[in-house]
Enzyme design. Structure first.
Site, short mmCIF file in Angstrom:
data_model
loop_
_atom_site.label_atom_id
_atom_site.label_comp_id
_atom_site.label_asym_id
_atom_site.label_seq_id
_atom_site.Cartn_x
_atom_site.Cartn_y
_atom_site.Cartn_z
N TRP A 1 75.05 24.83 17.22
CA TRP A 1 75.43 26.07 16.53
C TRP A 1 76.87 26.46 16.85
O TRP A 1 77.57 27.01 15.99
CB TRP A 1 74.47 27.19 16.90
CG TRP A 1 73.15 27.05 16.24
CD1 TRP A 1 71.96 26.72 16.81
CD2 TRP A 1 72.88 27.20 14.83
NE1 TRP A 1 70.97 26.66 15.85
CE2 TRP A 1 71.51 26.94 14.63
CE3 TRP A 1 73.67 27.52 13.72
CZ2 TRP A 1 70.91 27.01 13.37
CZ3 TRP A 1 73.08 27.58 12.46
CH2 TRP A 1 71.71 27.32 12.31
N SER B 1 74.95 32.42 8.91
CA SER B 1 74.25 33.35 9.80
C SER B 1 72.84 33.61 9.31
O SER B 1 71.89 33.68 10.10
CB SER B 1 75.03 34.67 9.90
OG SER B 1 74.31 35.63 10.63
N HIS C 1 70.69 30.63 10.12
CA HIS C 1 70.40 30.65 11.55
C HIS C 1 69.30 31.67 11.86
O HIS C 1 68.36 31.40 12.62
CB HIS C 1 71.68 31.00 12.31
CG HIS C 1 71.61 30.75 13.78
ND1 HIS C 1 72.64 31.05 14.64
CD2 HIS C 1 70.63 30.23 14.56
CE1 HIS C 1 72.30 30.72 15.87
NE2 HIS C 1 71.08 30.22 15.86
N THR D 1 59.68 24.05 19.55
CA THR D 1 59.37 22.78 20.21
C THR D 1 59.77 22.77 21.68
O THR D 1 59.45 21.82 22.39
CB THR D 1 60.10 21.63 19.51
OG1 THR D 1 61.52 21.81 19.67
CG2 THR D 1 59.76 21.56 18.02
N ARG E 1 58.42 24.69 13.88
CA ARG E 1 57.95 25.64 14.88
C ARG E 1 58.70 25.40 16.19
O ARG E 1 59.46 24.44 16.31
CB ARG E 1 56.44 25.50 15.09
CG ARG E 1 55.96 24.14 15.54
CD ARG E 1 54.44 24.05 15.45
NE ARG E 1 53.94 22.74 15.87
CZ ARG E 1 52.68 22.33 15.68
NH1 ARG E 1 51.80 23.14 15.10
NH2 ARG E 1 52.29 21.14 16.07
N CYS F 1 66.46 17.04 18.96
CA CYS F 1 65.03 17.17 18.66
C CYS F 1 64.78 16.68 17.24
O CYS F 1 65.35 17.21 16.29
CB CYS F 1 64.61 18.63 18.81
SG CYS F 1 63.00 19.05 18.10
N CYS G 1 63.41 19.32 14.85
CA CYS G 1 64.47 20.27 14.52
C CYS G 1 65.48 19.62 13.56
O CYS G 1 66.00 20.27 12.66
CB CYS G 1 65.18 20.75 15.78
SG CYS G 1 64.09 21.45 17.03
N ARG H 1 66.04 37.88 20.05
CA ARG H 1 66.98 37.37 19.07
C ARG H 1 67.49 38.42 18.09
O ARG H 1 68.56 38.25 17.50
CB ARG H 1 66.34 36.21 18.29
CG ARG H 1 65.98 35.00 19.16
CD ARG H 1 65.22 33.95 18.36
NE ARG H 1 64.74 32.86 19.19
CZ ARG H 1 65.42 31.75 19.47
NH1 ARG H 1 66.65 31.61 18.98
NH2 ARG H 1 64.91 30.80 20.21
#
Length: 454
Positions: free
Chosen positions: A184, A237, A240, A173, A171, A379, A382, A272
């Site tokens: 990325w 992609s 992502h 963070t 989720r 993170c 993550c 996004r």
């Protein structure tokens, strides 16, 4: 409806188009897939069964090393936010069967033939040189690594710990900004076969925008690449996009001294994926998500013979529970095999055998590199989900291009299998697909929320 579904989702007018959502050039251009069929299959037949499986002990406990140093750049900083932390399991929280057996099969005492074979090999080892013994011990490990598309953490390392995925959900963070951008950017700029002179489209309006001409230049370049490299970019992609959907769907909406509230952040989602806010990139990103779904679904279907082997067991030490969960797993894989619009992987690496082998190795090494970049994520939560999802996709690619080996699986337990998956690969494979399946399901939720905004 096909692409119209995505158009309605993003409330973009004037773009209603009946083309297949995964409209690509070359061999993949002939796919008969459409968004509506995938939505119905995932949301109505697959999603709930898959979630039930992933909540079982075998799939909820994932062993991972979150303490590896970044191999590409100096990075001593880690996210200090509380929500970035990962809580590892204490030993008594993990079923004894999982802790004691890293492999997927039953206990060695149930395999006397293999024990006898091991004893015989041990007797032979006495007459061999130290160098030869070491080579034999590492033979299987190196042979398997040659087929892997991603780095697999050493489960025997003292730095590897079990994590309960249900207690450490993916989720939002708060991890964002230059460090997240660097991850990325490194993936896209250095590992997707793109020359530096070609500017890729902007990833988010949070960063500097790119003129429309640069977007056109990028896609002109992309469509001029071989189908394998185009597919590779769309997989990255799509991954992502899937991650961004998870973060938008489980966003920290309220953080007070007495409670935290997580839920759907429509504004974050639009930022996004809305076409107007992303210079037309949003719909392309979502099409790539569906492409990723088809690839991983096909891998599950193709792996069915491996999982059907009597020697394969979801071993936790609870026989009845293990048996039920294997039945559910096989049911899901049969469901995947029944999907009528399956991706045809034979269209990839189908040219000159020598050139195809080199291209496959180039792509394998590129994805291997991407999996190593996950150790640079600051993170920890993550990093956990990034490692798991890249490993899951890498395992899918390993399966897709091991068709002959899977077909040649031995019927006898004495024979050395031509194709193997570790427990770590099995857990990541199903959980990674579960994340993509969840993203498809969340799109339905966001459609409803966007409609309410009207």
């Amino acid at each position: 409806m096909k692409l119209v579904v995505l158009v309605l989702l993003l409330q973009v007018s004037g773009c209603a188009d009946s083309r297949c959502f995964c409209q690509l050039t070359g061999d993949l251009d002939d796919c008969t897939c459409d968004v509506e069929t995938i939505d119905g299959f995932n949301n109505n037949q697959l999603f709930s069964k898959l979630q039930t499986l992933l909540e079982s002990d075998y799939f909820r406990f994932y062993k991972v090393n979150l303490n590896k140093a970044c191999p590409f750049w100096s990075s001593s900083s880690h996210c200090g936010l509380k929500d970035c932390a990962v809580k590892p399991c204490s030993p008594n929280e993990v079923p004894e069967g999982i802790r004691s057996h890293n492999k997927y099969s039953a206990e060695d005492k149930e395999q006397p033939v293999k024990c006898e074979l091991a004893e015989n090999l041990g007797a032979v080892d006495i007459s061999l040189s130290k160098e030869t013994r070491e080579a034999l011990l590492n033979w299987s490990k190196h042979d398997d690594q040659a087929e892997r598309f991603c780095v697999v953490d050493d489960e025997e390392s003292p730095d590897s710990q079990y994590v309960d995925l249900l207690l450490n959900p993916e989720r939002f963070t708060g991890y964002r900004g230059p460090e997240a951008w660097q991850i990325w950017n490194s993936i896209y700029e250095e590992n997707c076969f793109k020359p530096y002179t070609i500017k890729r489209p902007v990833l988010s309006n949070l960063f500097h925008s790119s003129p429309g001409s640069e977007s056109n230049t990028f896609y002109s370049w992309l469509e001029g690449q071989c189908v394998e490299k185009r597919a590779f970019y769309r997989l990255i992609s799509g991954l992502h996009s899937s991650i961004n959907i998870h973060l938008s769907a489980r966003y920290l909406l309220e953080d007070s001294w007495f409670q935290k509230k997580w839920g759907h952040n429509v504004s974050e989602f639009r930022q996004r994926f809305d076409s107007e806010l992303t210079d037309g990139e949003g719909p392309k990103r979502l099409r790539n998500l569906y492409f990723l779904f088809l690839i991983e679904l096909r891998a599950l279907a193709k792996a069915l013979p491996f999982f059907q082997q009597p020697s394969f067991r979801l071993f936790t030490g609870r026989p009845e529970e293990d048996r039920r969960h294997k039945e559910l797993l096989l049911h899901i894989l049969q469901l995947a095999r029944s999907f009528p619009l399956a991706f045809d992987e034979t269209s990839l690496f189908a040219g000159d055998e020598k050139e195809a082998a080199k291209l496959k190795e180039d792509i394998r090494l590129a994805f291997l590199n991407i999996s190593r970049i996950m150790d640079c994520v600051g993170c920890f939560k993550c990093r956990l989900w990034g490692k798991l999802q890249t490993q899951g996709l890498g395992t899918s690619l390993k399966i897709l291009f091991s068709g002959r080996e899977i077909e040649a699986l031995p019927t006898s337990s004495v024979q050395r299998p031509s194709f193997q998956l570790s427990r770590q690969e099995v857990v990541s494979l199903l959980n990674a697909f579960g994340r993509v399946s969840t993203s498809i399901r969340e799109l339905k939720n966001f459609r409803s929320l966007l409609a309410e905004e009207g």
